[in-house]
Enzyme design. Structure first.
Site, PDB file in Angstrom:
ATOM      1  N   ASP A  16       0.116   6.205   1.755  1.00 36.87           N
ATOM      2  CA  ASP A  16       1.160   7.170   2.117  1.00 36.87           C
ATOM      3  C   ASP A  16       1.255   7.526   3.605  1.00 36.87           C
ATOM      4  O   ASP A  16       0.234   7.738   4.259  1.00 36.87           O
ATOM      5  CB  ASP A  16       0.912   8.526   1.429  1.00 36.87           C
ATOM      6  N   GLU A 204       3.377  13.486  -7.547  1.00 33.45           N
ATOM      7  CA  GLU A 204       2.717  13.314  -6.258  1.00 33.45           C
ATOM      8  C   GLU A 204       3.726  13.531  -5.123  1.00 33.45           C
ATOM      9  O   GLU A 204       4.935  13.349  -5.290  1.00 33.45           O
ATOM     10  CB  GLU A 204       2.137  11.895  -6.146  1.00 33.45           C
TER      11      GLU A 204
HETATM   12  C1  FRU Z   1       0.137   8.786  -3.523  1.00 33.42           C
HETATM   13  C2  FRU Z   1      -1.282   9.339  -3.542  1.00 33.42           C
HETATM   14  C3  FRU Z   1      -1.312  10.825  -3.236  1.00 33.42           C
HETATM   15  C4  FRU Z   1      -2.712  11.022  -2.747  1.00 33.42           C
HETATM   16  C5  FRU Z   1      -2.966   9.756  -1.978  1.00 33.42           C
HETATM   17  C6  FRU Z   1      -4.363   9.220  -2.066  1.00 33.42           C
HETATM   18  O1  FRU Z   1       0.160   7.425  -3.267  1.00 33.42           O
HETATM   19  O2  FRU Z   1      -1.913   9.051  -4.776  1.00 33.42           O
HETATM   20  O3  FRU Z   1      -0.953  11.646  -4.326  1.00 33.42           O
HETATM   21  O4  FRU Z   1      -2.831  12.154  -1.950  1.00 33.42           O
HETATM   22  O5  FRU Z   1      -2.071   8.784  -2.504  1.00 33.42           O
HETATM   23  O6  FRU Z   1      -4.512   8.103  -1.251  1.00 33.42           O
END
Ligand code: FRU
Length: 437
Positions: A16, A204
């Site tokens: 992300d 998320e």
């Molecule tokens: C989304 C996610 C988020 C989390 C991060 C962990 O892709 O799962 O919810 O904070 O990636 O890498």
């Protein structure tokens, strides 16, 4: 290390985008980073900066696990500027059973805490002394889940700061929590929002922002499409209602995929230098390139709302970067090229083997010839029915094709690995090709 057009994993793994912020003359873009191999693992925040959203300069690791609450990772979050400082918000995670991490790899159950860290200049981060817990792990299942609560997105409202967090209902549905703060340190829970019908089991990376008087919410619900294909979690966007005085959030019945290529996930927005809402998202990749790096971002897009529909348009700085006209993809720079044309109903074209066709009033794409060895992944993609006409602006680089339809009415972006240099368009077509200098 410098990259142009797309931010990519400098090596190893990224997911992300985090902490996207225009601050003191630079765009700062952080990202979920695993520095020890091209796969997901204990999360750090990598850091890149840009003057123009076109060229990115990697600055190494900004955040790393350093306090008990983030011992097993610094998960996603966001950034704001306050009193001249850059303030980052993120989720710290800690595996509940010590034998699960990091030697055995990250495993559930884990505990999620929301943290904050400030920087005086946007380049130095005191991982040892500068982290503060702003919201301890949840302990009331009626509010949210102790493990699955994460990804704080903070914004300035008219008279206070607001934070939206993704969580889970007690019966495993997606849920949002909105908090309010006067000072960025003390946060009060103001509202809780979920949907009556099923939309994944956890939401998320919620991202709320305002475009003029329109309010937009982005979500990345986990496992929202269960048809056995990869991926099952997708980024969606919707026009919502939000009232600052109560923090009441009204979700509509309708939502749309943010990108119909279904590879884009966990997008984040911020304001650019001119005050436009801009977005980047993680383009998920099923394998590492040259066995070395995995993960890249789409090119920055401007978000606009017209007649209740959310448009995702390529940022003007990126459009401008494709400044040199060429006659064939063979004359393109190593950054790639763009193709501009109108496609008529019934017509099809091939970009290095990637098929784009207009059929039944929609655009459909097929990457089966340019993504080998991944039967688990979807290969065909469809836009919704287009309103009027079909102007295509297609941006091609070795691992990503972004198809902007009618200036962002819809976008289809697909990860590819096996493009050729051939371009085939219907005979007699008026086509413009461009590349970077
Ligand atoms: C989304 C996610 C988020 C989390 C991060 C962990 O892709 O799962 O919810 O904070 O990636 O890498």
């Amino acid at each position: 290390m410098t990259q142009t057009l797309h931010l990519k994993a400098p090596e190893n793994w990224i997911n992300d985008p985090n902490g996207f912020l225009y601050y003191k003359g630079n765009y700062h873009l952080f990202y979920q980073y695993y520095p020890y191999g091209p796969r997901w693992g204990t999360m750090h925040w990598g850091h890149a900066v840009s003057k123009d959203l076109v060229t990115w300069d990697h600055k190494g690791i900004a955040l790393h696990p350093s306090v008990p609450e983030d011992e097993d990772g610094c998960f996603s979050g966001s950034a704001v500027e306050h009193d001249g400082k850059m303030v980052l918000f993120y989720t710290g995670v800690k595996c509940d059973r010590p034998e699960h991490a990091p030697k055995e790899g990250f495993r559930e159950p884990f505990t999620s805490t929301q943290l904050k860290i400030e920087s005086e200049d946007g380049f130095t981060f005191d991982n040892e002394g500068g982290k503060a817990v702003i919201l301890p792990a949840l302990d009331d299942p009626a509010v949210g889940d102790r493990m699955h609560t994460r990804d704080p997105k903070v914004w300035r409202g008219t008279d206070a700061w607001y934070m939206i967090l993704g969580t889970q209902t007690a019966d495993e549905g997606g849920k949002l929590l909105i908090y309010r703060s006067e000072d960025l340190d003390t946060w009060e829970l103001k509202s809780q929002t979920s949907m009556h019908r099923a939309l994944g089991w956890m939401w998320e990376c919620p991202n709320y922002f305002e475009v003029g008087d329109q309010k937009v919410l982005l979500l990345s619900p986990m496992q929202m499409i269960k048809d056995g294909k990869v991926y099952d979690s997708h980024a969606i966007s919707m026009v919502v209602g939000f009232d600052e005085s109560t923090c009441r959030l009204d979700l509509p019945e309708e939502y749309e995929l943010l990108d119909y290529g279904m590879d884009l996930y966990a997008p984040q927005t911020t304001l650019d230098e001119e005050g436009r809402n801009i977005l980047v998202g993680w383009m998920r990749m099923p394998e590492a390139v040259d066995g070395r790096w995995n993960g890249m971002f789409c090119m920055p897009r401007v978000v606009e709302v017209e007649n209740g529909h959310v448009y995702y348009r390529l940022h003007p700085n990126l459009k401008k970067a494709f400044s040199r006209e060429i006659r064939s993809p063979k004359e393109a720079s190593s950054q790639g090229y763009s193709i501009h044309l109108d496609l008529e109903e019934g017509e099809a074209m091939y970009v290095g083997g990637y098929r784009i066709a207009r059929k039944g009033g929609r655009i459909e794409t097929d990457r089966s010839a340019v993504l080998h060895g991944h039967p688990e992944l979807r290969s065909q993609f469809f836009s919704p029915t287009l309103k009027d006409g079909c102007r295509l602006d297609i941006y091609v680089e070795p691992n990503l094709i972004e198809v902007y339809i009618n200036d962002g009415e819809y976008v289809i972006s697909n990860i590819v690995y096996d493009l050729t240099g051939e371009l085939a368009v219907p005979l007699g077509k008026d086509v413009l090709l461009k590349t970077t200098e």
